[in-house]
Design a protein around this motif. Structure first.
Motif, PDB file in Angstrom:
ATOM      1  N   ARG A 221       1.041  -1.654  -0.055  1.00  0.00           N
ATOM      2  CA  ARG A 221      -0.188  -0.190   0.248  1.00  0.00           C
ATOM      3  C   ARG A 221       1.063   0.885   0.409  1.00  0.00           C
ATOM      4  O   ARG A 221      -0.305   2.338  -0.266  1.00  0.00           O
ATOM      5  CB  ARG A 221      -1.108  -0.537   1.349  1.00  0.00           C
ATOM      6  N   LEU A 222       2.283   1.055   0.418  1.00  0.00           N
ATOM      7  CA  LEU A 222       3.632   2.169   0.287  1.00  0.00           C
ATOM      8  C   LEU A 222       3.892   2.711  -0.932  1.00  0.00           C
ATOM      9  O   LEU A 222       3.905   3.401  -1.058  1.00  0.00           O
ATOM     10  CB  LEU A 222       3.696   1.894   1.724  1.00  0.00           C
ATOM     11  N   LEU A 223       4.106   1.600  -1.635  1.00  0.00           N
ATOM     12  CA  LEU A 223       5.135   1.451  -2.366  1.00  0.00           C
ATOM     13  C   LEU A 223       4.707   1.316  -3.971  1.00  0.00           C
ATOM     14  O   LEU A 223       4.003   0.541  -4.150  1.00  0.00           O
ATOM     15  CB  LEU A 223       6.075   1.047  -1.956  1.00  0.00           C
ATOM     16  N   ASP A 224       5.119   2.544  -4.573  1.00  0.00           N
ATOM     17  CA  ASP A 224       4.767   2.279  -5.584  1.00  0.00           C
ATOM     18  C   ASP A 224       5.526   1.011  -6.860  1.00  0.00           C
ATOM     19  O   ASP A 224       6.605   0.578  -5.690  1.00  0.00           O
ATOM     20  CB  ASP A 224       5.041   3.609  -7.183  1.00  0.00           C
TER      21      ASP A 224
ATOM     22  N   ALA B 229      10.539  -2.705  -7.091  1.00  0.00           N
ATOM     23  CA  ALA B 229      11.180  -3.307  -7.206  1.00  0.00           C
ATOM     24  C   ALA B 229      12.855  -3.476  -6.826  1.00  0.00           C
ATOM     25  O   ALA B 229      13.016  -3.884  -6.722  1.00  0.00           O
ATOM     26  CB  ALA B 229      11.365  -3.281  -9.132  1.00  0.00           C
ATOM     27  N   GLY B 230      12.751  -1.654  -6.490  1.00  0.00           N
ATOM     28  CA  GLY B 230      14.160  -1.771  -5.869  1.00  0.00           C
ATOM     29  C   GLY B 230      14.045  -2.326  -4.493  1.00  0.00           C
ATOM     30  O   GLY B 230      15.308  -2.992  -4.039  1.00  0.00           O
ATOM     31  N   VAL B 231      13.394  -2.640  -3.405  1.00  0.00           N
ATOM     32  CA  VAL B 231      12.953  -3.628  -2.610  1.00  0.00           C
ATOM     33  C   VAL B 231      14.097  -4.758  -2.281  1.00  0.00           C
ATOM     34  O   VAL B 231      14.207  -5.753  -1.998  1.00  0.00           O
ATOM     35  CB  VAL B 231      11.978  -3.047  -1.827  1.00  0.00           C
ATOM     36  N   LEU B 232      12.626  -5.035  -3.857  1.00  0.00           N
ATOM     37  CA  LEU B 232      12.765  -6.812  -3.793  1.00  0.00           C
ATOM     38  C   LEU B 232      13.809  -7.154  -4.459  1.00  0.00           C
ATOM     39  O   LEU B 232      14.506  -8.360  -4.243  1.00  0.00           O
ATOM     40  CB  LEU B 232      11.417  -7.028  -5.145  1.00  0.00           C
ATOM     41  N   ALA B 233      14.987  -6.325  -5.544  1.00  0.00           N
ATOM     42  CA  ALA B 233      16.063  -6.079  -5.824  1.00  0.00           C
ATOM     43  C   ALA B 233      17.186  -6.507  -4.644  1.00  0.00           C
ATOM     44  O   ALA B 233      18.284  -7.306  -4.926  1.00  0.00           O
ATOM     45  CB  ALA B 233      16.717  -5.363  -6.835  1.00  0.00           C
ATOM     46  N   HIS B 234      16.988  -5.343  -3.986  1.00  0.00           N
ATOM     47  CA  HIS B 234      17.856  -5.205  -2.412  1.00  0.00           C
ATOM     48  C   HIS B 234      17.501  -6.514  -2.097  1.00  0.00           C
ATOM     49  O   HIS B 234      18.973  -7.245  -1.529  1.00  0.00           O
ATOM     50  CB  HIS B 234      17.308  -4.490  -1.524  1.00  0.00           C
ATOM     51  N   GLU B 235      16.323  -7.321  -1.651  1.00  0.00           N
ATOM     52  CA  GLU B 235      16.795  -9.061  -1.391  1.00  0.00           C
ATOM     53  C   GLU B 235      16.673 -10.133  -1.876  1.00  0.00           C
ATOM     54  O   GLU B 235      17.622 -10.235  -1.464  1.00  0.00           O
ATOM     55  CB  GLU B 235      14.616  -8.437  -0.779  1.00  0.00           C
ATOM     56  N   ILE B 236      16.940  -9.563  -3.209  1.00  0.00           N
ATOM     57  CA  ILE B 236      17.433 -10.869  -4.025  1.00  0.00           C
ATOM     58  C   ILE B 236      19.210 -10.484  -3.858  1.00  0.00           C
ATOM     59  O   ILE B 236      19.680 -11.309  -4.087  1.00  0.00           O
ATOM     60  CB  ILE B 236      16.457 -10.666  -5.654  1.00  0.00           C
TER      61      ILE B 236
ATOM     62  N   ARG C 253      13.583   5.788  -2.968  1.00  0.00           N
ATOM     63  CA  ARG C 253      12.389   6.966  -2.811  1.00  0.00           C
ATOM     64  C   ARG C 253      11.848   5.985  -1.561  1.00  0.00           C
ATOM     65  O   ARG C 253      11.162   6.067  -1.033  1.00  0.00           O
ATOM     66  CB  ARG C 253      11.736   6.881  -3.845  1.00  0.00           C
ATOM     67  N   ALA C 254      11.879   4.887  -2.225  1.00  0.00           N
ATOM     68  CA  ALA C 254      10.620   3.614  -0.800  1.00  0.00           C
ATOM     69  C   ALA C 254      11.698   3.276   0.499  1.00  0.00           C
ATOM     70  O   ALA C 254      11.164   3.449   1.013  1.00  0.00           O
ATOM     71  CB  ALA C 254      11.386   1.614  -1.629  1.00  0.00           C
ATOM     72  N   LEU C 255      13.163   3.661   0.275  1.00  0.00           N
ATOM     73  CA  LEU C 255      13.862   4.443   1.841  1.00  0.00           C
ATOM     74  C   LEU C 255      12.886   4.923   2.349  1.00  0.00           C
ATOM     75  O   LEU C 255      13.104   4.750   4.007  1.00  0.00           O
ATOM     76  CB  LEU C 255      15.246   3.910   1.580  1.00  0.00           C
ATOM     77  N   GLN C 256      13.038   6.233   1.961  1.00  0.00           N
ATOM     78  CA  GLN C 256      12.712   7.725   2.156  1.00  0.00           C
ATOM     79  C   GLN C 256      11.362   7.331   3.017  1.00  0.00           C
ATOM     80  O   GLN C 256      10.494   7.239   3.441  1.00  0.00           O
ATOM     81  CB  GLN C 256      12.700   8.736   1.855  1.00  0.00           C
ATOM     82  N   LYS C 257      10.551   6.452   1.790  1.00  0.00           N
ATOM     83  CA  LYS C 257       8.892   6.702   2.594  1.00  0.00           C
ATOM     84  C   LYS C 257       8.478   5.489   3.921  1.00  0.00           C
ATOM     85  O   LYS C 257       8.119   5.664   5.389  1.00  0.00           O
ATOM     86  CB  LYS C 257       8.237   5.481   1.249  1.00  0.00           C
TER      87      LYS C 257
ATOM     88  N   GLU D  79      22.315   8.142   4.435  1.00  0.00           N
ATOM     89  CA  GLU D  79      23.821   7.771   3.987  1.00  0.00           C
ATOM     90  C   GLU D  79      23.221   7.067   3.029  1.00  0.00           C
ATOM     91  O   GLU D  79      23.769   7.124   1.789  1.00  0.00           O
ATOM     92  CB  GLU D  79      24.492   7.172   4.977  1.00  0.00           C
ATOM     93  N   ARG D  80      22.032   6.134   3.455  1.00  0.00           N
ATOM     94  CA  ARG D  80      22.070   4.557   2.367  1.00  0.00           C
ATOM     95  C   ARG D  80      21.576   5.942   0.628  1.00  0.00           C
ATOM     96  O   ARG D  80      22.079   5.193  -0.510  1.00  0.00           O
ATOM     97  CB  ARG D  80      20.966   3.961   2.679  1.00  0.00           C
ATOM     98  N   ILE D  81      20.476   6.835   1.107  1.00  0.00           N
ATOM     99  CA  ILE D  81      19.739   7.395   0.341  1.00  0.00           C
ATOM    100  C   ILE D  81      20.975   8.221  -0.742  1.00  0.00           C
ATOM    101  O   ILE D  81      20.613   8.377  -2.187  1.00  0.00           O
ATOM    102  CB  ILE D  81      18.783   8.657   1.123  1.00  0.00           C
ATOM    103  N   ARG D  82      22.069   8.898  -0.177  1.00  0.00           N
ATOM    104  CA  ARG D  82      23.013   9.445  -0.638  1.00  0.00           C
ATOM    105  C   ARG D  82      23.499   8.863  -1.218  1.00  0.00           C
ATOM    106  O   ARG D  82      24.204   9.387  -2.735  1.00  0.00           O
ATOM    107  CB  ARG D  82      23.994  10.317   0.687  1.00  0.00           C
ATOM    108  N   ARG D  83      24.120   7.469  -1.159  1.00  0.00           N
ATOM    109  CA  ARG D  83      24.682   6.668  -2.262  1.00  0.00           C
ATOM    110  C   ARG D  83      23.676   6.490  -3.146  1.00  0.00           C
ATOM    111  O   ARG D  83      24.497   6.415  -4.127  1.00  0.00           O
ATOM    112  CB  ARG D  83      25.238   5.938  -1.291  1.00  0.00           C
ATOM    113  N   LEU D  84      22.568   6.257  -2.727  1.00  0.00           N
ATOM    114  CA  LEU D  84      21.632   5.592  -4.127  1.00  0.00           C
ATOM    115  C   LEU D  84      21.287   7.104  -5.196  1.00  0.00           C
ATOM    116  O   LEU D  84      21.599   6.583  -6.248  1.00  0.00           O
ATOM    117  CB  LEU D  84      20.651   5.386  -4.147  1.00  0.00           C
ATOM    118  N   LEU D  85      21.180   8.128  -4.526  1.00  0.00           N
ATOM    119  CA  LEU D  85      21.137   9.310  -5.633  1.00  0.00           C
ATOM    120  C   LEU D  85      22.415   9.675  -6.240  1.00  0.00           C
ATOM    121  O   LEU D  85      22.581  10.088  -6.850  1.00  0.00           O
ATOM    122  CB  LEU D  85      20.367  10.418  -4.752  1.00  0.00           C
ATOM    123  N   ALA D  86      23.476   9.666  -5.453  1.00  0.00           N
ATOM    124  CA  ALA D  86      24.921   9.923  -6.391  1.00  0.00           C
ATOM    125  C   ALA D  86      25.121   8.724  -7.359  1.00  0.00           C
ATOM    126  O   ALA D  86      25.222   8.996  -8.981  1.00  0.00           O
ATOM    127  CB  ALA D  86      25.676   8.973  -5.228  1.00  0.00           C
TER     128      ALA D  86
END
Length: 307
Positions: free
Chosen positions: A128-131, A136-143, A235-239, A272-279
Motif C-alpha cells: 500500500r505504501l510503495l509504487d 522493484a527496488g526493494v525486491l532487488a535489494h532482498e534478491i 524513494r522507497a527507503l525514504q517512505k 547515508e544509504r539514500i545519499r549513495r543511491l542518489l549519487a
C-alpha cells in the motif's frame, strides 16, 4: 570508469567482510584459549563448524506460516512473480525465491532461507505504501542478499557471537566460584584475561553490527545494477523511514530523531544509504523497469488479488 569503480567497491566490500569475520573468529579463538587453555581454541572453531553443518534447519515455510504469512502463487500475483523471475534471472539465481504475503499495516520486507530455499516476505503495508518501481527496488535489494549469501554469512556471525557470549558467561561463573580460593591464595587469577573474556562478546557483537551494515550497503549497490533505477530504491527507503515514526512525532519533528547511536545499529543510517543511491542515480541514464508499471508512481501497488 563506472565499471572499474563498481569492481573496486565490490573488492573493498569483500575485503571488509573477510576482515570482520576474521576478527570475530579471532576473538572467539582467543576467548576459548583464555578459558580452556592452549589446545582448546580450535575446539570452539570446530564446534562452530559442526553447528553450521549439522544443526537442524526449520523449514522456511514453517517459519513464515508461524508469522501468519501465506504464499503468493503465480495465479494470485502474476505481475509480482514475473518481476521476481526477471530480477532473479539478472542476479544469476538458479531459481527465483518464493514470495509470501504478510498481514499487517506496518511496511516490511525480509528474506529467510538461502539459495534454493530462500523466500521473501512482503507485508500488506508495503504494497500500500510503495509504487511499482519502488517495490522493484526493494525486491532487488532482498534478491541481492540471496545472491551474496548474506543470510548464511550473518548466521555464521551470529553463531560466533553466541559462542563467545557462552564462553564469557562460563568465565564469569568460574570467577565467582574461584573468588574464595583466590582470597586464600590457593589459585591465581589473571584479571587481564578475565577483562578480555568479559569484553569479548561486546566486541564481537559490535563487529557483527558492522558486518550487517556492510552487507546492506552491498545489497543496495547490487539492487541498483539489477533494476538500473537507484532513485526508486532511494524513494522507497525514504517512505519506509518516514513511515516508522509515529504521526505525532512526525508532526512535531520534520526529521525523526535518532533512536540509537550509529555504532549500535544493524542497518546503516537511511540518509547515508539514500545519499549513495542518489549519487548512483545521477551517474545512470534510464531505469530497466519503467515507472508506468502496475501501480504507477505515487500510488499503492496492487499486484495480487486480496481475499
Amino acid at each position: 570508469m563506472k565499471a572499474r569503480s563498481a569492481r573496486r567497491h565490490r573488492w573493498n566490500n569483500r575485503l571488509q567482510t573477510l576482515l570482520l569475520v576474521g576478527a570475530m573468529s579471532l576473538i572467539l579463538a582467543l576467548s576459548a584459549w583464555l578459558l580452556l587453555g592452549e589446545t582448546a581454541w580450535w575446539l570452539a572453531l570446530v564446534s562452530l563448524g559442526m553447528v553450521l553443518l549439522f544443526a537442524p534447519r526449520m523449514p522456511v515455510e514453517w517459519m513464515l506460516r508461524g508469522a501468519g504469512a501465506r504464499p503468493l502463487r503465480p495465479g494470485q500475483a502474476p505481475e509480482l512473480n514475473r518481476l521476481v523471475r526477471q530480477l532473479a534471472g539478472r542476479a544469476g539465481l538458479e531459481q527465483p525465491p518464493q514470495l509470501f504475503w504478510l498481514p499487517g499495516t506496518v511496511p516490511n520486507a525480509f528474506t529467510v532461507g538461502d539459495g534454493r530455499r530462500a523466500s521473501i516476505a512482503l507485508s500488506d503495508g508495503l504494497f500500500r505504501l510503495l509504487d511499482y518501481p519502488e517495490l522493484a527496488g526493494v525486491l532487488a535489494h532482498e534478491i541481492s542478499h540471496i545472491r551474496n549469501h548474506d543470510i548464511r554469512l550473518m548466521t555464521l556471525a551470529d553463531t560466533v557471537t553466541r559462542i563467545t557470549q557462552m564462553l564469557s558467561m562460563l568465565a564469569q561463573l568460574l570467577l565467582l566460584l574461584c573468588i574464595p580460593l583466590w582470597l586464600f591464595g590457593l589459585v591465581a587469577v589473571s584479571f587481564t584475561g578475565v577483562a578480555l573474556l568479559i569484553l569479548a562478546p561486546v566486541i564481537s557483537a559490535l563487529l557483527q553490527l558492522a558486518l550487517s551494515r556492510s552487507r546492506e550497503y552491498r545489497a543496495d549497490l547490487d539492487a541498483c545494477e539489477l533494476t538500473g533505477d537507484p532513485g526508486a530504491l532511494a524513494r522507497a527507503l525514504q517512505k519506509l523511514e518516514w513511515q516508522e515514526g509515529h504521526w505525532l512525532r512526525r508532526l512535531i519533528w520534520r526529521r525523526k530523531p535518532d533512536s540509537a547511536p550509529s555504532l549500535l545499529r544493524s542497518h546503516p543510517p537511511t540518509d547515508e544509504r539514500i545519499r549513495r543511491l542518489l549519487a548512483q542515480a545521477r551517474a545512470r541514464r534510464a531505469p530497466l523497469f519503467p515507472e508506468d508499471g502496475p501501480g504507477g508512481r505515487g500510488s499503492g501497488t496492487d499486484l495480487f488479488h486480496r481475499r
